[in-house]
Write a protein that holds these residues in place. Structure first.
Motif, mmCIF file in Angstrom:
data_model
loop_
_atom_site.group_PDB
_atom_site.id
_atom_site.type_symbol
_atom_site.label_atom_id
_atom_site.label_comp_id
_atom_site.label_asym_id
_atom_site.label_seq_id
_atom_site.Cartn_x
_atom_site.Cartn_y
_atom_site.Cartn_z
ATOM 1 N N UNK A 58 0.835 -1.207 0.000
ATOM 2 C CA UNK A 58 0.000 0.000 0.000
ATOM 3 C C UNK A 58 0.867 1.253 0.000
ATOM 4 N N UNK A 59 1.915 1.253 0.807
ATOM 5 C CA UNK A 59 2.808 2.411 0.866
ATOM 6 C C UNK A 59 3.523 2.615 -0.465
ATOM 7 N N UNK A 60 4.032 1.544 -1.049
ATOM 8 C CA UNK A 60 4.690 1.647 -2.356
ATOM 9 C C UNK A 60 3.717 2.164 -3.414
ATOM 10 N N UNK A 61 2.495 1.656 -3.384
ATOM 11 C CA UNK A 61 1.466 2.053 -4.346
ATOM 12 C C UNK A 61 1.168 3.547 -4.211
ATOM 13 N N UNK A 62 1.007 4.003 -2.979
ATOM 14 C CA UNK A 62 0.725 5.413 -2.755
ATOM 15 C C UNK A 62 1.854 6.315 -3.209
ATOM 16 N N UNK A 63 3.092 5.890 -2.979
ATOM 17 C CA UNK A 63 4.232 6.687 -3.415
ATOM 18 C C UNK A 63 4.282 6.786 -4.930
ATOM 19 N N UNK A 64 3.996 5.700 -5.615
ATOM 20 C CA UNK A 64 4.006 5.723 -7.076
ATOM 21 C C UNK A 64 2.923 6.663 -7.622
ATOM 22 N N UNK A 65 1.770 6.690 -6.963
ATOM 23 C CA UNK A 65 0.686 7.551 -7.423
ATOM 24 C C UNK A 65 0.978 9.023 -7.157
ATOM 25 N N UNK A 66 1.606 9.327 -6.015
ATOM 26 C CA UNK A 66 1.811 10.712 -5.639
ATOM 27 C C UNK A 66 0.484 11.396 -5.341
ATOM 28 N N UNK A 67 0.502 12.700 -5.161
ATOM 29 C CA UNK A 67 -0.740 13.435 -4.885
ATOM 30 C C UNK A 67 -1.439 12.892 -3.658
ATOM 31 N N UNK A 68 -2.732 12.550 -3.801
ATOM 32 C CA UNK A 68 -3.495 11.994 -2.686
ATOM 33 C C UNK A 68 -2.960 10.636 -2.254
ATOM 34 N N UNK A 69 -2.172 10.004 -3.133
ATOM 35 C CA UNK A 69 -1.562 8.733 -2.757
ATOM 36 C C UNK A 69 -0.577 8.867 -1.613
ATOM 37 N N UNK A 70 -0.066 10.074 -1.372
ATOM 38 C CA UNK A 70 0.869 10.262 -0.257
ATOM 39 C C UNK A 70 0.176 10.045 1.080
ATOM 40 N N UNK A 71 -1.099 10.393 1.162
ATOM 41 C CA UNK A 71 -1.838 10.124 2.391
ATOM 42 C C UNK A 71 -1.896 8.625 2.643
ATOM 43 N N UNK A 72 -2.185 7.857 1.611
ATOM 44 C CA UNK A 72 -2.185 6.394 1.721
ATOM 45 C C UNK A 72 -0.814 5.888 2.144
ATOM 46 N N UNK A 73 0.242 6.370 1.492
ATOM 47 C CA UNK A 73 1.595 5.921 1.819
ATOM 48 C C UNK A 73 1.950 6.230 3.269
ATOM 49 N N UNK A 74 1.594 7.424 3.727
ATOM 50 C CA UNK A 74 1.940 7.818 5.090
ATOM 51 C C UNK A 74 1.148 7.035 6.127
ATOM 52 N N UNK A 75 -0.142 6.823 5.858
ATOM 53 C CA UNK A 75 -0.937 6.054 6.813
ATOM 54 C C UNK A 75 -0.441 4.616 6.882
ATOM 55 N N UNK A 76 -0.152 4.012 5.734
ATOM 56 C CA UNK A 76 0.332 2.630 5.723
ATOM 57 C C UNK A 76 1.660 2.511 6.467
ATOM 58 N N UNK A 77 2.566 3.448 6.217
ATOM 59 C CA UNK A 77 3.873 3.399 6.882
ATOM 60 C C UNK A 77 3.743 3.607 8.382
ATOM 61 N N UNK A 78 2.893 4.561 8.780
ATOM 62 C CA UNK A 78 2.753 4.861 10.212
ATOM 63 C C UNK A 78 2.078 3.725 10.967
#
Length: 259
Positions: A58-78
Motif C-alpha cells: 500500500x505504501x509503495x502504491x501510494x508513493x508511485x501515485x503521488x498526490x493523494x496517494x501520499x496520504x495512503x503511503x503515510x498512513x500505511x507506513x505509520x
C-alpha cells in the motif's frame, strides 16, 4: 521504500474486502481520519491493499501515485511502524520518512487536513520512540502541536486529530508534570480530557478511539480512571473488526486487558 530492514508481514493480511465493500464501509473505516472516498480506481486499489493488511504494498502504491496517494503511503507506513514493525531503527526511520513526505504534501496541498495530521502522527510516534522528554528538547512538541492545530482548523470533526491533541497533553503531563507541562508547553489536563471527549463523541464505536482514550485517561487521571479505562478497553476488545487496522487495535486492546 527507505529503511534498512524488510517490512514485517502483518498477521492479518488477506483479501477480506473488495472494492465495492470497501467503499460501502468507507464511512466507518475513515470516520476517524476524515479521508474522503477515493474516486481514482488506482487509488482505490491502493486503499484495498492497506485495508487488507498489505501495508508495504500500500505504501509503495501510494508513493508511485503521488498526490493523494501520499496520504495512503503515510498512513500505511505509520500504522505498520506503530503496530507491526519488529525493528526499532526501522520504525523510527519510517516515522521520520512519513513526516518528511507529509511536509512535502503540505507544500502542494496546504488545505488537505491529512497532510498535516500524518506529520503530527508520525512525529508523535517518533517522539514516543526516542522518549517524549528527548523529543521536547528537540523542539518536536511545537511542530506536532502546530500540525494538529492546522488539521483541526481545516477539519474540526477530525476525530483522530482530537485523539492526538488529547495524547499531546497527556504525554507531556505524564513526563514532566502538569505545572511544567502547562507553563512550558501549554499542556493542560482539562484540555486533554476535552479533546478525548470530543473524539469519543465523533467516533464512539471505534476500537481505535476507545483504546487510545483509555490509555490517555490512565495517563491523565491514574488510578481514578482505572475502571472507566478498563470499560473502554473491554468495548474495544469486543469490536468486530472490518479491516486489518481494526484487527490490530482489537488485538492490542485484548492484550492490554490481559496485562
Amino acid at each position: 521504500m527507505p529503511g534498512q530492514h524488510p517490512w514485517t508481514p502483518c498477521a492479518h493480511v488477506g483479501p477480506h474486502l473488495q472494492a465495492d465493500t470497501l467503499l460501502a464501509h468507507w464511512g466507518r473505516l475513515h470516520r476517524g481520519d476524515a479521508e474522503p472516498p477515493p474516486q481514482d480506481p488506482a487509488l482505490i486499489d491502493g486503499w484495498l491493499l492497506f485495508h487488507n493488511g498489505d501495508f508495504e504494498a500500500a505504501a509503495d502504491h501510494g508513493l508511485r501515485l503521488g498526490g493523494d496517494g501520499l496520504t495512503l503511503a503515510n498512513k500505511a507506513a505509520c500504522v505498520h511502524a506503530t503496530y507491526v514493525a519488529a525493528h526499532e531503527p526501522a520504525r523510527l526511520q519510517r516515522w521520520l520518512d512519513a513526516a518528511a513526505r507529509a511536509r512535502q504534501q503540505q507544500a502542494s496541498a496546504p488545505d488537505n487536513p491529512n497532510a498535516w495530521y500524518w506529520q503530527a502522527y508520525a512525529l508523535g510516534r517518533y517522539s514516543q520512540g526516542i522518549s517524549v522528554t528527548k523529543a521536547l528538547a528537540q523542539g518536536l512538541g511545537g511542530q506536532i502541536r502546530q500540525a494538529l492545530d492546522r488539521t483541526l482548523a481545516l477539519a474540526p470533526s477530525h476525530a483522530d486529530a482530537h485523539l492526538a491533541v488529547g495524547s499531546f497533553h497527556a504525554e507531556i503531563i505524564d513526563k514532566v508534570g502538569e505545572l511544567i507541562g502547562g507553563m512550558t508547553y501549554g499542556a493542560r489536563k482539562d484540555a486533554g480530557l476535552a479533546h478525548y471527549a470530543r473524539a469519543l463523541a465523533l467516533n464512539p464505536d471505534s476500537a481505535i478511539t476507545l483504546a487510545e482514550v483509555a490509555q490517555g485517561w490512565s495517563l491523565l487521571e491514574g488510578e481514578a480512571a482505572l475502571d472507566r479505562a478498563t470499560a473502554l478497553l473491554e468495548r474495544a476488545a469486543a469490536v468486530q473488526p472490518l479491516d486489518a487496522m481494526e484487527r490490530l487495535y482489537v488485538d492490542s486492546a485484548r492484550m492490554a486487558l490481559q496485562s
